[in-house]
Design a protein around this motif. Structure first.
Motif, mmCIF file in Angstrom:
data_model
loop_
_atom_site.group_PDB
_atom_site.id
_atom_site.type_symbol
_atom_site.label_atom_id
_atom_site.label_comp_id
_atom_site.label_asym_id
_atom_site.label_seq_id
_atom_site.Cartn_x
_atom_site.Cartn_y
_atom_site.Cartn_z
ATOM 1 N N ALA A 186 0.838 -1.206 0.000
ATOM 2 C CA ALA A 186 0.000 0.000 0.000
ATOM 3 C C ALA A 186 0.870 1.252 0.000
ATOM 4 O O ALA A 186 0.581 2.232 -0.707
ATOM 5 N N GLU A 187 1.946 1.239 0.779
ATOM 6 C CA GLU A 187 2.869 2.371 0.798
ATOM 7 C C GLU A 187 3.514 2.572 -0.580
ATOM 8 O O GLU A 187 3.649 3.699 -1.059
ATOM 9 N N ASN A 188 3.916 1.472 -1.212
ATOM 10 C CA ASN A 188 4.543 1.572 -2.525
ATOM 11 C C ASN A 188 3.571 2.140 -3.562
ATOM 12 O O ASN A 188 3.964 2.939 -4.425
ATOM 13 N N LEU A 189 2.318 1.731 -3.493
ATOM 14 C CA LEU A 189 1.300 2.289 -4.374
ATOM 15 C C LEU A 189 1.180 3.795 -4.167
ATOM 16 O O LEU A 189 1.160 4.573 -5.128
ATOM 17 N N ALA A 190 1.098 4.193 -2.893
ATOM 18 C CA ALA A 190 0.960 5.619 -2.585
ATOM 19 C C ALA A 190 2.175 6.406 -3.082
ATOM 20 O O ALA A 190 2.037 7.506 -3.633
ATOM 21 N N GLU A 191 3.350 5.837 -2.912
ATOM 22 C CA GLU A 191 4.561 6.503 -3.385
ATOM 23 C C GLU A 191 4.538 6.655 -4.905
ATOM 24 O O GLU A 191 4.983 7.666 -5.449
ATOM 25 N N SER A 192 3.979 5.651 -5.589
ATOM 26 C CA SER A 192 3.906 5.727 -7.049
ATOM 27 C C SER A 192 2.968 6.840 -7.495
ATOM 28 O O SER A 192 3.175 7.464 -8.540
ATOM 29 N N VAL A 227 1.438 13.082 -0.942
ATOM 30 C CA VAL A 227 1.307 11.902 -0.084
ATOM 31 C C VAL A 227 2.366 11.958 1.012
ATOM 32 O O VAL A 227 3.529 12.262 0.748
ATOM 33 N N VAL A 228 1.951 11.653 2.242
ATOM 34 C CA VAL A 228 2.879 11.484 3.363
ATOM 35 C C VAL A 228 2.646 10.091 3.931
ATOM 36 O O VAL A 228 1.507 9.710 4.198
ATOM 37 N N ILE A 229 3.714 9.326 4.107
ATOM 38 C CA ILE A 229 3.608 7.973 4.669
ATOM 39 C C ILE A 229 4.046 8.029 6.125
ATOM 40 O O ILE A 229 5.151 8.471 6.436
ATOM 41 N N LEU A 230 3.148 7.595 7.004
ATOM 42 C CA LEU A 230 3.333 7.736 8.450
ATOM 43 C C LEU A 230 3.392 6.356 9.102
ATOM 44 O O LEU A 230 2.461 5.567 8.969
ATOM 45 N N ARG A 231 4.484 6.085 9.809
ATOM 46 C CA ARG A 231 4.659 4.778 10.447
ATOM 47 C C ARG A 231 4.769 4.936 11.966
ATOM 48 O O ARG A 231 5.873 5.009 12.510
ATOM 49 N N PRO A 232 3.650 4.974 12.662
ATOM 50 C CA PRO A 232 3.730 4.982 14.126
ATOM 51 C C PRO A 232 4.143 3.619 14.649
ATOM 52 O O PRO A 232 3.778 2.586 14.068
ATOM 53 N N PHE A 233 4.900 3.614 15.733
ATOM 54 C CA PHE A 233 5.253 2.340 16.374
ATOM 55 C C PHE A 233 4.091 1.903 17.268
ATOM 56 O O PHE A 233 2.995 2.452 17.187
ATOM 57 N N ASN A 234 4.296 0.881 18.063
ATOM 58 C CA ASN A 234 3.176 0.222 18.760
ATOM 59 C C ASN A 234 2.391 1.196 19.629
ATOM 60 O O ASN A 234 2.908 1.722 20.618
ATOM 61 N N THR A 235 1.150 1.427 19.258
ATOM 62 C CA THR A 235 0.309 2.421 19.912
ATOM 63 C C THR A 235 -0.665 1.747 20.875
ATOM 64 O O THR A 235 -1.171 0.660 20.594
#
Length: 317
Positions: free
Chosen positions: A154-160, A169-177
């Protein structure tokens, strides 16, 4: 200035907190949720706001997604996803459908209306940490389950779409919430599971040897990160991590949460091949770019969660 924002997965755990943060900032939120993971209970108090509406629908349904978007929408925060590692190993197709096909539908709606997208990913895409500094955005990825693989796709699609269509597009990776409104059954997070079991006087069950560690981020800190990351112009086209910068082993976490008389046991791990041994975030990029840093310590967060569970009752799942 009031903005109009679409939030997919708005009735889920993190979606609920993101929606709450947006409403607190005076924005208008159009939520979408199929309520397979989310619940009406999560958004009960949010429904009191005239600036929040929720539609029941699946992101795999193009029409349901398209109906939320118009030329007046300023941004979309995409949280709707299948999120269970074990379920992804048993039923990879459902994770592909929701996390890849569903994201494609959201991307097309954003492209049609030229809408900024904050795509919420996961720290589970990373390979095991290889340095004391923690996991930065440059760290190698190694998805070890169909859940992680579908989220990375999904991230790769968004980057494309960023590179191919100049979609912001901003890709956000929160750690364990963790925090209030998180499920306390197997679909929940370890902090919520442990805290609820301790409240109930039940044993805390640790999968495997308990040496695996996690960087634990409180829900309100996570929501601030997602909102601020989505609207940061400098972050467009970037990946941003969010965490505390420190990790704790599951054994240590159990000791921290357990009260007198609570038993701690170890059981066989149900998906050891998909376990990431060390998850410790390097949040320096988000701190520099967003002027963001976590405000709630683990001890304070556990206390808040414990109080909420006692007052509101745990949602079993």
């Amino acid at each position: 200035m009031t903005k109009e924002i679409v939030v997919t997965g708005a009735a889920g755990f993190i979606g609920r907190w993101v929606t709450n943060e947006l409403l607190a900032r005076g924005h208008r939120v159009y939520g979408l949720d199929d309520f397979s993971n989310g619940s009406y209970r999560n958004i009960k108090e949010l429904n009191e706001s005239e600036r929040f509406t929720i539609a029941e629908g699946d992101i795999c349904d193009e029409d349901a997604v398209d109906e939320l978007f118009n030329e007046g929408v300023d941004a979309c925060i995409h949280l709707a996803a299948e999120i269970d590692v074990q379920e992804s190993l048993e039923d990879p197709q459902s994770h592909f459908d929701s996390n890849v096909v569903g994201t494609q539908n959201v991307l097309e709606a954003c492209r049609r209306t030229d809408t900024r997208l904050g795509l919420v990913g996961t720290c589970m895409v990373y390979d095991m940490a290889g340095s004391e500094e923690g996991i930065s955005e440059e760290h190698p990825v190694k998805p070890a389950s169909p859940y992680a693989g579908s989220k990375l796709a999904a991230e790769n699609l968004a980057e494309s779409y960023y590179h191919g269509y100049d979609l912001p597009v901003v890709i956000l990776r929160p750690f364990n919430t963790y925090g209030p409104f998180q499920k306390t059954g197997m679909a929940g997070g370890v902090v919520s599971i442990f805290t609820n079991r301790d409240n109930q006087g039940e044993p805390l069950k640790i999968f495997g040897d308990g040496t695996q560690s996690r960087d634990l981020l409180y829900a309100t800190d996570c929501a601030r990160f997602i909102v601020e990351g989505t609207f940061c112009d400098e972050a467009v086209g970037e990946v941003l991590n969010a965490g505390t910068g420190s990790d704790i082993s599951i054994n240590e976490l159990a000791e921290l949460i357990s009260t007198d008389g609570t038993e701690i046991t170890h059981v066989e791990h149900h998906h050891p091949q998909s376990e990431v041994q060390t998850l410790r975030c390097d949040p320096s990029k988000a701190e520099a770019m967003l002027d963001w840093e976590p405000e709630v310590s683990l001890e304070e967060g556990v206390d808040r969660l414990r109080t909420w569970l006692r007052e509101e009752g745990a949602e079993q799942a």
